[in-house]
Write a protein that holds these residues in place. Structure first.
Motif, PDB file in Angstrom:
ATOM      1  N   ARG A  74     -76.155 -65.086  66.468  1.00  0.00           N
ATOM      2  CA  ARG A  74     -77.367 -64.380  66.882  1.00  0.00           C
ATOM      3  C   ARG A  74     -77.247 -62.883  66.608  1.00  0.00           C
ATOM      4  N   ASP A 118     -85.524 -62.100  63.430  1.00  0.00           N
ATOM      5  CA  ASP A 118     -84.374 -62.843  62.909  1.00  0.00           C
ATOM      6  C   ASP A 118     -84.210 -62.535  61.416  1.00  0.00           C
ATOM      7  N   GLU A 178     -79.593 -72.837  66.681  1.00  0.00           N
ATOM      8  CA  GLU A 178     -78.862 -71.869  65.861  1.00  0.00           C
ATOM      9  C   GLU A 178     -78.320 -72.531  64.589  1.00  0.00           C
ATOM     10  N   LEU A 226     -80.438 -60.524  66.522  1.00  0.00           N
ATOM     11  CA  LEU A 226     -81.048 -60.971  67.769  1.00  0.00           C
ATOM     12  C   LEU A 226     -80.200 -60.565  68.970  1.00  0.00           C
ATOM     13  N   ASN A 263     -73.420 -66.649  70.299  1.00  0.00           N
ATOM     14  CA  ASN A 263     -73.953 -65.288  70.225  1.00  0.00           C
ATOM     15  C   ASN A 263     -73.497 -64.566  68.960  1.00  0.00           C
TER      16      ASN A 263
END
Length: 461
Positions: free
Chosen positions: A379, A315, A406, A384, A376
């Motif tokens: 991410r 991350d 998140e 990620l 997403n």
């Protein structure tokens, strides 16, 4: 640190309203320097003094008791993202959730927020009656004042629940004696009303260190998002739908995250395409975040080991926000804030938060594939792998829990974590409030309950 009782005395002189020299891309109507001292009857007489007073309202946001330190700090320290590592005992009380009603950090934040509201009220109350102010300037000044007031009321209701919501400029300390706490739903109604006015009236559209119509829409999405959970409103799904609608307005044409995460927190506060509203700082008017989060400063707070462990391998956000220190007694530094002095322009609300608001609103409305697609985005920017519904997440609760994570990682050390735990009803799962479960809300400062006898204290204090 000032109480409600002394707001008028301070504001009657607009003392020490320093020039916002770090601003970039200022519209012409915003370039007037804030005045240093004016008697009340000369505060706003024309366009120049109106814009100087507006800059004074923004100056209030720079306070070390507001966005200059406290607002980003307390939401992580009271929660599980930060720990006390210094000498200020009142910060230790906050971390252990054993605050007293005279806690200096809480009192300072409360007072700074009301100071900003009172400055906004001055503009809202007086500017409409000054005939010499050209209409475009009048409209813009009013719109931005409504935004500042809405932001203040929302910050108050998040931390204290029912609060006084004065809409008139305080001209004498005795006026605060009549203050009473307004029910949460009514506070939210006032906030949304102010944001409606801000969106319609604000003319500034380019300078994200001042309010814009886009900032008003983004804050509206946040307000509706919070109200859905914490106000006892029976129309929760309607609030989530309204938050989704507001988020979609903000995200239209910019629904991707393209700025490298580290660039959002550059030392000089450089503009990015993901900025929505930020408070500007410079070497003269610096924020105190690096001084508190780094071992080379006061080292009063540090990221928690829990936050450090919450980042998955790879991350990118972890290396920006949390790094090992060379001090055994506080092994982590909060490196999201690393400029010395604190010249970063502090985000009040930014694009990724709106993306995550949209994601959770979709999840609450049981539109799970769309919700996963939204979270997403953060991410992927974090390096990620994206999630797939039915694989990494399978249920509505699982999607909401992932969005919570998140939010924790994306917005770490920006002050959002405690309010998230409150609205999600997870405070008692995360923190041990010992014999004071009422400390899910902050205490009304004791000096204000003494001045304003109708202000009832929150339970547990």
């Amino acid at each position: 640190m000032t109480s409600l009782k002394t707001h008028a005395r301070l504001l009657a002189r607009l003392a020490a309203l320093a020039a916002r020299t770090a601003m970039t891309a200022c519209d012409g109507i915003l370039q007037t320097e804030p005045v240093t001292s004016l008697p009340q009857d000369q505060m706003i007489q024309d366009a120049a003094t109106a814009t100087a007073s507006l800059n004074g309202a923004y100056d209030a946001l720079q306070s070390g008791s507001y966005y200059g330190l406290s607002a980003p700090l307390v939401g992580d320290l009271a929660a599980d993202n930060a720990v006390w590592s210094g000498t200020f005992q009142f910060l230790g009380e906050m971390q252990t959730n054993r605050m007293q009603a005279d806690n200096a950090e809480v009192t300072g934040l409360w007072s700074a927020i009301y100071r900003s509201i009172n400055r906004a009220n001055l503009l809202i109350n007086i500017v409409p009656s000054v005939a010499s102010i050209p209409e475009p300037i009048r409209s813009d000044v009013m719109g931005q004042a409504y935004f500042i007031r809405a932001l203040g009321f929302h910050n108050l209701v998040k931390y204290w629940g029912p609060v006084p919501i004065p809409t008139a400029f305080t001209t004498g300390p005795d006026e605060s004696k009549a203050y009473v706490r307004t029910p949460v739903n009514d506070v939210y109604t006032q906030v949304l009303r102010d944001l409606d006015s801000a969106q319609v009236l604000t003319r500034n559209i380019t300078n994200t260190r001042y309010a814009t119509p886009t900032a008003a829409r983004a804050l509206r999405a946040r307000v509706l998002f919070y109200r859905a959970e914490v106000s006892g409103n029976a129309n929760r799904l309607a609030d989530y739908q309204a938050a989704l609608d507001a988020a979609n307005q903000v995200l239209a044409g910019r629904d991707t995250l393209v700025v490298p995460y580290a660039d959002l927190f550059s030392a000089l506060g450089s503009n990015t395409s993901e900025d929505i509203f930020r408070v500007a700082f410079n070497a003269t008017e610096s924020n105190g975040l690096s001084n508190y989060y780094l071992s080379v400063g006061r080292a009063e707070v540090a990221p928690s080991s829990g936050l450090d462990a919450a980042y998955p391998a790879g991350d990118i956000r972890k290396a920006v926000s949390v790094r090992p220190s060379s001090v055994a007694s506080r092994p982590l530094n909060g490196t999201k804030w690393s400029a010395r002095p604190g010249t970063e322009h502090v985000h009040v609300i930014r694009l990724a938060e709106v993306v995550l608001i949209k994601a959770e609103a979709l999840a609450r409305l049981n539109r799970l594939p769309e919700a996963v697609a939204q979270y997403n985005k953060v991410r992927i920017r974090a390096g990620l792998a994206p999630h797939t519904l039915g694989n990494q997440v399978t249920t509505q609760d699982a999607v909401i829990n992932q969005i919570e994570l998140e939010r924790r990682l994306e917005l770490a050390l920006e002050g959002d974590r405690w309010s998230d735990l409150i609205r999600l009803g997870k405070v008692l799962q995360v923190k041990v409030l010992q014999d004071r479960p009422g400390q899910a809300l902050f205490p009304i400062p004791i000096r204000d309950t003494r001045v304003s006898p109708l202000l009832m204290q929150n339970p547990g204090y």
